[in-house]
Scaffold this motif. Structure first.
Motif, PDB file in Angstrom:
ATOM      1  N   ASP A 169     -15.847  40.911  75.471  1.00  0.00           N
ATOM      2  CA  ASP A 169     -16.789  41.974  75.082  1.00  0.00           C
ATOM      3  C   ASP A 169     -17.414  41.711  73.711  1.00  0.00           C
ATOM      4  O   ASP A 169     -17.686  42.638  72.953  1.00  0.00           O
ATOM      5  CB  ASP A 169     -16.090  43.346  75.078  1.00  0.00           C
ATOM      6  CG  ASP A 169     -15.597  43.749  76.444  1.00  0.00           C
ATOM      7  OD1 ASP A 169     -16.160  43.266  77.443  1.00  0.00           O
ATOM      8  OD2 ASP A 169     -14.629  44.533  76.528  1.00  0.00           O
ATOM      9  N   SER A 170     -17.668  40.451  73.407  1.00  0.00           N
ATOM     10  CA  SER A 170     -18.220  40.089  72.097  1.00  0.00           C
ATOM     11  C   SER A 170     -19.415  39.165  72.271  1.00  0.00           C
ATOM     12  O   SER A 170     -19.304  38.101  72.899  1.00  0.00           O
ATOM     13  CB  SER A 170     -17.161  39.389  71.240  1.00  0.00           C
ATOM     14  OG  SER A 170     -17.741  38.806  70.085  1.00  0.00           O
ATOM     15  N   SER A 172     -20.749  37.576  69.815  1.00  0.00           N
ATOM     16  CA  SER A 172     -20.451  36.406  68.976  1.00  0.00           C
ATOM     17  C   SER A 172     -19.713  35.346  69.777  1.00  0.00           C
ATOM     18  O   SER A 172     -19.980  34.139  69.644  1.00  0.00           O
ATOM     19  CB  SER A 172     -19.608  36.825  67.768  1.00  0.00           C
ATOM     20  OG  SER A 172     -20.322  37.706  66.933  1.00  0.00           O
ATOM     21  N   THR A 372     -22.203  45.929  69.466  1.00  0.00           N
ATOM     22  CA  THR A 372     -20.858  45.881  70.027  1.00  0.00           C
ATOM     23  C   THR A 372     -20.766  46.842  71.199  1.00  0.00           C
ATOM     24  O   THR A 372     -21.599  47.739  71.360  1.00  0.00           O
ATOM     25  CB  THR A 372     -19.791  46.255  68.980  1.00  0.00           C
ATOM     26  OG1 THR A 372     -19.948  47.661  68.666  1.00  0.00           O
ATOM     27  CG2 THR A 372     -19.948  45.420  67.713  1.00  0.00           C
TER      28      THR A 372
END
Length: 378
Positions: A169-170, A172, A372
């Motif tokens: 769930d990122s 990045s 996010t």
């Protein structure tokens, strides 16, 4: 745009894969490794014609489970041949495979941080396997690198698909995985891409995939998720393992209405060579290819061997050496050689180029997303 322009037909006939009217610059100019004249003698076997077509337009295989299969072997040699797997180098060459996507899916299905770490381990293993076989395999990240590997006599290896859980769930992590070489992500197994479709964070994931160049794989995704991704994504999507549900009622196979939508969106449906999804014979696989070509168009159908996944395969398609038999069946059914060229190679090249150039455009319009899942779905 020159991309494996061949000696089979003029550019106007095979140009659908290369889209000569596209404003995008050419990524690579590729020269076919040998001259080929279409076989016109009616007495020549379709298998001979199939091998000749594949010499100019090799198979880009959309799904292989080889990295996971190799984990359980104490020793192997893909150069000489390995009976414990379906896709060693002698059989890849015999099947005239020019590129293959190596799946990083995790059979045990870990989630959260464990999924991120396990996917990184899979990616590291896959890279090590390629590095250990430099005379036969070469890593590739773009359409140009894929064509270069093929022209050098190597099989291009593209890393992916991996499961959506690998992101943790990122966004990045998404960018990091792309930088490490991952090119395809399957949008299932995450809270933001579920039975009811994409959440707001899921839509942001798709936009960031477009911005980086990551390709969305929608096999096994829910119908609401598929429809929403087709709307949100500016880059072409693919279905790494999906046949026609009208012919075989498997959950990963697509109904006719979705196949039509995939054609309108210029996606790519890659038919798996498994008995469960396509049927027990090579003719059954050809029926799926015929059906999808009719609904989505010849630009939107591809091949997915799904070898080394533990699946049973149709008769005459037991391993990667058998692709010429499938192409011969298609030629018997009246497929044009230009359509076979799209099926085996051109359509995958188009999707790779589309993802790359969509990313170049998106990067000029927006910075990396810092959103996010708590911000958007909180």
């Amino acid at each position: 745009m020159a991309d494996l322009q061949d000696d089979l037909h003029p550019a106007a006939e095979v140009g659908r894969a290369d889209e000569p009217t596209s404003p995008y610059p050419a990524e690579a100019v590729v020269v076919a490794p040998e001259e080929y004249e279409p076989v016109s003698d009616p007495d020549d076997a379709p298998l001979t014609r199939a091998r000749a077509v594949l010499a100019a337009h090799p198979v880009a295989d959309g799904y292989s489970g080889l990295p996971w299969a190799l984990r359980r072997l104490p020793w192997y040699d893909l150069d000489l041949g390995e009976s414990a797997v379906d896709a060693d180098l002698p059989r890849l060459r015999k099947g005239q495979v020019g590129a293959v996507f190596w799946s990083l899916h995790l059979p045990e299905g870990p989630d959260g941080d464990r999924a991120v770490g396990a996917t990184l381990e899979q990616l590291d293993l896959a890279k090590a396997v390629v590095a250990a076989h430099p005379e036969g395999l070469r890593p590739a990240r773009t359409a140009g690198e894929t064509a270069d590997a093929r022209n050098c006599g190597r099989v291009a290896v593209l890393f992916g698909p991996a499961g959506a859980a690998a992101l943790g769930d990122s966004l990045s992590v998404l960018r990091s995985l792309y930088a490490l070489g991952l090119r395809v992500l399957t949008l299932t197994g995450a809270t933001w891409a579920g039975p009811t479709g994409l959440t707001r964070f899921g839509e942001e994931v798709v936009r960031e995939m477009n911005r980086t160049g990551m390709i969305a794989d929608l096999s096994y995704a829910s119908t609401p998720t598929i429809r929403r991704v087709l709307t949100v994504s500016k880059a072409p999507v693919l279905f790494s393992r999906s046949g026609a549900r009208a012919l075989r009622p498997h959950p990963a196979n697509l109904p006719d209405d979705l196949l039509t939508e995939v054609g309108r969106a210029r996606g790519l449906c890659m038919v798996p060579l498994t008995a469960e999804q396509a049927g027990p014979t090579v003719r059954d696989v050809a029926e799926h290819l015929d059906h999808i070509r009719a609904l989505a168009g010849p630009d939107c159908v591809g091949l997915s061997g799904t070898y080394d996944t533990g699946s049973a395969h149709p008769q005459e398609l037991a391993d990667t050496s058998c692709y010429p038999r499938l192409v011969a069946e298609l030629l018997r059914r009246g497929w044009d050689e230009s359509e076979v060229a799209l099926l085996t190679w051109g359509n995958v090249q188009r999707v790779l180029r589309g993802a790359h150039f969509t990313a170049l455009t998106a990067q000029q319009r927006r910075p990396p997303s810092t959103a996010t899942i708590t911000d958007l779905d909180g």
